[in-house]
Design a protein around this motif. Structure first.
Motif, PDB file in Angstrom:
ATOM      1  N   ASP A   1      18.288  42.654  -9.047  1.00  0.00           N
ATOM      2  CA  ASP A   1      17.773  41.649  -8.480  1.00  0.00           C
ATOM      3  C   ASP A   1      18.176  40.125  -8.660  1.00  0.00           C
ATOM      4  OD1 ASP A   1      15.301  40.261  -9.909  1.00  0.00           O
ATOM      5  OD2 ASP A   1      15.241  42.482 -10.318  1.00  0.00           O
ATOM      6  N   ILE A   2      18.189  39.350  -7.362  1.00  0.00           N
ATOM      7  CA  ILE A   2      18.498  38.187  -7.699  1.00  0.00           C
ATOM      8  C   ILE A   2      17.508  37.328  -8.594  1.00  0.00           C
ATOM      9  CG2 ILE A   2      17.018  37.300  -5.834  1.00  0.00           C
ATOM     10  CD1 ILE A   2      19.354  35.383  -4.869  1.00  0.00           C
ATOM     11  N   SER A   3      16.474  37.624  -8.688  1.00  0.00           N
ATOM     12  CA  SER A   3      15.639  36.970  -9.753  1.00  0.00           C
ATOM     13  C   SER A   3      16.127  37.216 -11.325  1.00  0.00           C
ATOM     14  CB  SER A   3      14.101  37.473  -9.652  1.00  0.00           C
ATOM     15  OG  SER A   3      13.258  36.865 -10.438  1.00  0.00           O
ATOM     16  N   ILE A   4      16.170  38.479 -11.607  1.00  0.00           N
ATOM     17  CA  ILE A   4      16.596  38.682 -12.711  1.00  0.00           C
ATOM     18  C   ILE A   4      18.136  37.970 -13.170  1.00  0.00           C
ATOM     19  CG2 ILE A   4      17.816  40.386 -14.267  1.00  0.00           C
ATOM     20  CD1 ILE A   4      14.856  40.281 -14.568  1.00  0.00           C
ATOM     21  N   ALA A   5      18.973  38.333 -12.075  1.00  0.00           N
ATOM     22  CA  ALA A   5      20.325  37.705 -12.111  1.00  0.00           C
ATOM     23  C   ALA A   5      20.494  36.067 -12.255  1.00  0.00           C
ATOM     24  CB  ALA A   5      21.091  37.964 -10.673  1.00  0.00           C
ATOM     25  N   SER A   6      19.432  35.338 -11.750  1.00  0.00           N
ATOM     26  CA  SER A   6      19.336  33.896 -11.857  1.00  0.00           C
ATOM     27  C   SER A   6      18.903  33.757 -12.948  1.00  0.00           C
ATOM     28  CB  SER A   6      18.443  33.294 -10.582  1.00  0.00           C
ATOM     29  OG  SER A   6      17.084  33.455 -11.033  1.00  0.00           O
TER      30      SER A   6
ATOM     31  N   MET B   1      24.608  32.964 -12.830  1.00  0.00           N
ATOM     32  CA  MET B   1      24.545  32.973 -11.364  1.00  0.00           C
ATOM     33  C   MET B   1      24.282  31.522 -10.999  1.00  0.00           C
ATOM     34  SD  MET B   1      21.676  34.554  -8.743  1.00  0.00           S
ATOM     35  CE  MET B   1      20.890  33.087  -8.125  1.00  0.00           C
ATOM     36  N   ASN B   2      25.091  31.322  -9.915  1.00  0.00           N
ATOM     37  CA  ASN B   2      25.160  30.149  -9.202  1.00  0.00           C
ATOM     38  C   ASN B   2      23.871  30.043  -8.258  1.00  0.00           C
ATOM     39  OD1 ASN B   2      25.614  28.125  -6.934  1.00  0.00           O
ATOM     40  ND2 ASN B   2      27.362  27.716  -8.182  1.00  0.00           N
ATOM     41  N   ILE B   3      22.849  28.981  -8.245  1.00  0.00           N
ATOM     42  CA  ILE B   3      21.856  28.926  -7.670  1.00  0.00           C
ATOM     43  C   ILE B   3      21.894  28.708  -6.122  1.00  0.00           C
ATOM     44  CG2 ILE B   3      20.213  28.872  -9.649  1.00  0.00           C
ATOM     45  CD1 ILE B   3      20.303  25.709  -9.109  1.00  0.00           C
ATOM     46  N   ASN B   4      23.207  28.111  -5.745  1.00  0.00           N
ATOM     47  CA  ASN B   4      23.342  27.850  -4.547  1.00  0.00           C
ATOM     48  C   ASN B   4      23.833  28.580  -3.657  1.00  0.00           C
ATOM     49  OD1 ASN B   4      22.344  24.659  -4.822  1.00  0.00           O
ATOM     50  ND2 ASN B   4      24.174  24.462  -6.175  1.00  0.00           N
ATOM     51  N   SER B   5      24.923  29.617  -4.437  1.00  0.00           N
ATOM     52  CA  SER B   5      25.521  30.647  -3.575  1.00  0.00           C
ATOM     53  C   SER B   5      24.968  31.862  -3.652  1.00  0.00           C
ATOM     54  CB  SER B   5      26.878  30.667  -4.237  1.00  0.00           C
ATOM     55  OG  SER B   5      27.038  31.275  -5.605  1.00  0.00           O
ATOM     56  N   GLY B   6      23.980  32.204  -4.932  1.00  0.00           N
ATOM     57  CA  GLY B   6      23.261  33.355  -5.192  1.00  0.00           C
ATOM     58  C   GLY B   6      24.264  34.620  -5.622  1.00  0.00           C
ATOM     59  N   ASP B   7      25.621  33.979  -5.938  1.00  0.00           N
ATOM     60  CA  ASP B   7      26.483  35.133  -6.434  1.00  0.00           C
ATOM     61  C   ASP B   7      26.796  34.523  -7.856  1.00  0.00           C
ATOM     62  OD1 ASP B   7      28.215  37.252  -6.721  1.00  0.00           O
ATOM     63  OD2 ASP B   7      29.405  36.590  -4.978  1.00  0.00           O
ATOM     64  N   TRP B   8      27.613  35.415  -8.701  1.00  0.00           N
ATOM     65  CA  TRP B   8      28.037  35.213  -9.900  1.00  0.00           C
ATOM     66  C   TRP B   8      29.026  33.957  -9.978  1.00  0.00           C
ATOM     67  CZ3 TRP B   8      24.806  37.503 -13.041  1.00  0.00           C
ATOM     68  CH2 TRP B   8      24.343  38.696 -12.543  1.00  0.00           C
ATOM     69  N   ASP B   9      28.724  33.015 -10.997  1.00  0.00           N
ATOM     70  CA  ASP B   9      29.362  31.851 -11.006  1.00  0.00           C
ATOM     71  C   ASP B   9      30.539  31.779 -11.659  1.00  0.00           C
ATOM     72  OD1 ASP B   9      29.326  28.718 -10.754  1.00  0.00           O
ATOM     73  OD2 ASP B   9      29.808  28.982 -12.762  1.00  0.00           O
ATOM     74  N   PRO B  10      31.730  31.356 -11.009  1.00  0.00           N
ATOM     75  CA  PRO B  10      33.259  31.631 -11.322  1.00  0.00           C
ATOM     76  C   PRO B  10      33.384  30.981 -12.862  1.00  0.00           C
ATOM     77  CG  PRO B  10      33.271  31.070  -9.249  1.00  0.00           C
ATOM     78  CD  PRO B  10      31.771  30.925  -9.537  1.00  0.00           C
ATOM     79  N   THR B  11      32.827  29.826 -12.852  1.00  0.00           N
ATOM     80  CA  THR B  11      32.952  28.975 -14.365  1.00  0.00           C
ATOM     81  C   THR B  11      32.394  29.675 -15.410  1.00  0.00           C
ATOM     82  OG1 THR B  11      32.799  27.011 -13.085  1.00  0.00           O
ATOM     83  CG2 THR B  11      32.448  26.820 -15.457  1.00  0.00           C
ATOM     84  N   ALA B  12      31.197  30.186 -15.215  1.00  0.00           N
ATOM     85  CA  ALA B  12      30.610  31.162 -16.327  1.00  0.00           C
ATOM     86  C   ALA B  12      31.373  32.404 -16.298  1.00  0.00           C
ATOM     87  CB  ALA B  12      29.101  31.668 -15.666  1.00  0.00           C
ATOM     88  N   LEU B  13      31.933  32.847 -15.565  1.00  0.00           N
ATOM     89  CA  LEU B  13      32.651  34.205 -15.557  1.00  0.00           C
ATOM     90  C   LEU B  13      33.951  33.996 -16.482  1.00  0.00           C
ATOM     91  CD1 LEU B  13      32.587  35.880 -12.074  1.00  0.00           C
ATOM     92  CD2 LEU B  13      31.140  36.392 -14.229  1.00  0.00           C
ATOM     93  N   GLU B  14      34.684  32.663 -16.177  1.00  0.00           N
ATOM     94  CA  GLU B  14      35.891  32.263 -17.045  1.00  0.00           C
ATOM     95  C   GLU B  14      35.489  32.063 -18.375  1.00  0.00           C
ATOM     96  OE1 GLU B  14      39.619  28.848 -16.508  1.00  0.00           O
ATOM     97  OE2 GLU B  14      37.774  29.143 -15.002  1.00  0.00           O
ATOM     98  N   LEU B  15      34.392  31.281 -18.483  1.00  0.00           N
ATOM     99  CA  LEU B  15      33.810  30.965 -19.758  1.00  0.00           C
ATOM    100  C   LEU B  15      33.908  32.238 -20.873  1.00  0.00           C
ATOM    101  CD1 LEU B  15      33.312  28.319 -21.805  1.00  0.00           C
ATOM    102  CD2 LEU B  15      31.128  29.009 -20.971  1.00  0.00           C
ATOM    103  N   THR B  16      33.342  33.227 -20.189  1.00  0.00           N
ATOM    104  CA  THR B  16      32.678  34.283 -21.088  1.00  0.00           C
ATOM    105  C   THR B  16      33.826  35.371 -21.068  1.00  0.00           C
ATOM    106  OG1 THR B  16      31.669  35.318 -19.166  1.00  0.00           O
ATOM    107  CG2 THR B  16      30.251  34.029 -20.535  1.00  0.00           C
ATOM    108  N   GLY B  17      34.929  35.191 -20.160  1.00  0.00           N
ATOM    109  CA  GLY B  17      35.812  36.235 -19.901  1.00  0.00           C
ATOM    110  C   GLY B  17      35.255  37.716 -19.551  1.00  0.00           C
ATOM    111  N   VAL B  18      34.319  37.583 -18.522  1.00  0.00           N
ATOM    112  CA  VAL B  18      33.688  38.652 -17.866  1.00  0.00           C
ATOM    113  C   VAL B  18      34.241  38.651 -16.454  1.00  0.00           C
ATOM    114  CG1 VAL B  18      31.679  39.809 -17.320  1.00  0.00           C
ATOM    115  CG2 VAL B  18      31.574  38.782 -19.653  1.00  0.00           C
ATOM    116  N   ALA B  19      34.606  39.778 -15.891  1.00  0.00           N
ATOM    117  CA  ALA B  19      35.144  39.861 -14.899  1.00  0.00           C
ATOM    118  C   ALA B  19      33.787  40.087 -13.673  1.00  0.00           C
ATOM    119  CB  ALA B  19      35.947  40.790 -14.203  1.00  0.00           C
ATOM    120  N   LYS B  20      33.789  39.757 -12.710  1.00  0.00           N
ATOM    121  CA  LYS B  20      32.644  39.845 -11.597  1.00  0.00           C
ATOM    122  C   LYS B  20      32.487  41.235 -11.423  1.00  0.00           C
ATOM    123  CE  LYS B  20      31.156  38.901  -6.846  1.00  0.00           C
ATOM    124  NZ  LYS B  20      31.587  38.062  -5.453  1.00  0.00           N
ATOM    125  N   ASP B  21      33.147  42.331 -11.254  1.00  0.00           N
ATOM    126  CA  ASP B  21      33.281  43.736 -11.240  1.00  0.00           C
ATOM    127  C   ASP B  21      32.657  44.365 -12.237  1.00  0.00           C
ATOM    128  OD1 ASP B  21      35.341  43.929 -12.449  1.00  0.00           O
ATOM    129  OD2 ASP B  21      36.598  44.757 -10.854  1.00  0.00           O
TER     130      ASP B  21
END
Length: 506
Positions: free
Chosen positions: A173-178, A183-203
């Protein structure tokens, strides 16, 4: 009669509350599990024990229903946030559940917090940079165990893992994800900067869905364990703090909810994201269009328990023929506000809001040879309340002064705590009749999902009676002198926290 089940997956136990369709409590059940602290800073859970506990309490609740003539309308979930589980390609756990209380990512958090990227990520995600968040846990693993990350196919939390086990579907759920810091609080989706920093892919992360989303079609194994119909809708819900607000009716910006259990929390719900320029508070989603702003505190009832264990003597308990906590509360009631000039900083377990410093430590300030155990007990209780007041003030700075505070948690059962909180905050404090606010919040989301109510504000019809405590002007005047002193002392000691923490770890 039709029923709903609210499930609250916590740090050391899972509870269910069985409600009828009018949100009246029918029964409740609890199943515990261990919190593993095998090394310094570790706080982990066994995911299989947690799955078994959830299945057991749902089974126990379901046993109260005559499925031949009655219906289970939905099961809805509240859970602790900021957990992390590493999963293989078959979604089998490759780690235990690393909980919010785990502080081993402290170095990774410190480094990120000192960098410009830390502020950018806070502004984008609403999650303070701290060892609690999955973001910093992933950075810690990236630094210390890169081979484990390389062997991980998916990254989940306890709720997404539970739903996968029950439905073979990897969603959150969006609550746990946030709350993850990713999670980017404006887009409601996984944040590209956080993904790049951690090396984790969205999928590799769960799909983000609304809290009112239903999962239907329980696996055969889940049906066998829980004993409920396979077509029972499971509603994702939200994280426990957000649902605690909902469950006490604190869903408008003019009402602050405060919870004091083992730890504590101060939260207010808004209709838009609010970011704190000083990075003292979080901003997480409740569901689409609702946000919760506030701060979690590590130190609540556990600190008071520590004080009672060390300051209340067994002989005194025996003489009074009562339990230690009742005796301690009675002693504190007889002490003056301000504890005869003694201030206590309650940071026994590090601190999240407002310090965000895992190295913070507790202390008495002003101690002299006239002070007694009674003064120390009073100072401990006041220190917990003044620390909460510091977070409360930060919330007021951002969203405005509330009309009232609604308070819940184990502390709310004691009159002395209730009145002290009203006096320290200088605001009316309301105590609701029902203490299981998280489960009530969860089933209210289920009711909205099922179309039984139009709005989450319908929870106001289910809460029941409240008792109100008004601040006493004379006592408020005392605390308005001590609260700035509390904050001043904390500021003076803050630079020394890392040094004492390193000495203690050695």
């Amino acid at each position: 009669m039709n029923y709903l089940i609210g499930v609250d997956v916590g740090t050391t136990s899972t509870k269910t509350v069985l409600y009828d369709e009018h949100a009246h409590v029918v029964d409740q059940f609890t199943q515990g599990y261990p919190l593993y602290r095998d090394s310094n800073g570790m706080a982990e859970q066994d995911p299989e024990k947690m799955v078994a506990a959830v299945e057991q309490v749902i089974h126990d609740a379901g046993q109260q229903i005559d499925f031949a003539n009655e219906k289970l309308l939905a099961v809805s979930f509240s859970s602790a946030n900021q957990s992390l589980i590493l999963l293989d390609e078959h979604f089998q756990p490759q780690s235990r559940v690393i909980t919010w209380a785990d502080t081993r990512a402290r170095n990774a958090a410190d480094q990120l917090k000192r960098s410009p990227l830390g502020k950018q990520l806070y502004d984008k995600t609403g999650t303070p940079i701290h060892p609690m968040s999955p973001l910093t846990k992933l950075l810690w693993l990236k630094d210390t165990a890169p081979e484990r990350l390389a062997a991980t196919s998916y990254f989940g939390d306890i709720k997404s893992y539970l739903f996968y086990r029950f439905f073979n579907s990897f969603k959150v759920d969006i609550s746990i994800a946030s709350c993850t810091g990713m999670m980017n609080i404006n887009s409601g989706d996984w944040d590209p900067t956080a993904l790049e920093l951690t090396g984790v892919a969205k999928d590799q992360l769960p799909e983000i869905v609304n809290g009112t989303t239903q999962a239907v079609g329980l696996t055969d194994e889940a049906v066998a364990k829980m004993g409920i119909p396979a077509d029972t809708p499971f509603v994702y819900g939200a994280f426990d703090g957000a649902l605690s607000n909902l469950g006490v009716g604190a869903i408008q910006q003019d009402t602050v909810a405060i919870t004091i259990g083992t730890s504590a929390g101060v939260r207010v719900i808004t209709d838009h994201p609010v970011i704190d320029p000083q990075e003292r508070l979080f901003c997480y989603a409740v569901d689409n269009g609702l946000w919760v702003v506030g701060g979690p505190l590590n130190n609540g009832g556990d600190v008071y328990q520590w004080a009672v264990e060390h300051l209340v003597t067994p002989s005194a308990v025996q003489n009074e023929q009562t339990d230690p906590f009742t005796l301690a509360n009675r002693v504190i009631e007889g002490e003056p506000a301000g504890a005869n000039g003694l201030v206590f900083l309650p940071f026994l377990g590090g601190e999240r809001a407002p310090l965000w410093d895992a190295n913070a430590r507790g202390s008495f300030f002003g101690l002299n040879n006239l002070h007694t155990r009674a003064d120390m007990l009073r100072a401990v209780m006041e220190g917990i309340c003044m620390n909460i007041a510091t977070v409360y003030q930060a919330v007021c700075d951002l969203v405005g002064q509330p009309k009232s505070v609604t308070a819940t948690g184990g502390f709310a059962r004691a009159e002395v705590w209730r009145q002290m909180l009203a006096d320290v905050l200088n605001c009316p404090v309301n105590i609701p009749e029902s203490f299981e606010s998280g489960c009530l919040g969860a089933i209210t989301m289920a009711m909205k999902s099922l179309g039984m109510v139009d709005s989450l504000s319908a929870v106001q019809n289910f809460i029941g009676a409240e008792k109100s405590y008004q601040p006493v002007p004379e006592t408020v005047a005392v605390y308005q002198k001590y609260l700035p002193l509390f904050q001043q002392v904390e500021g003076l000691l803050s630079p020394a926290y890392s040094t004492i923490a390193k000495l203690q770890r050695k």
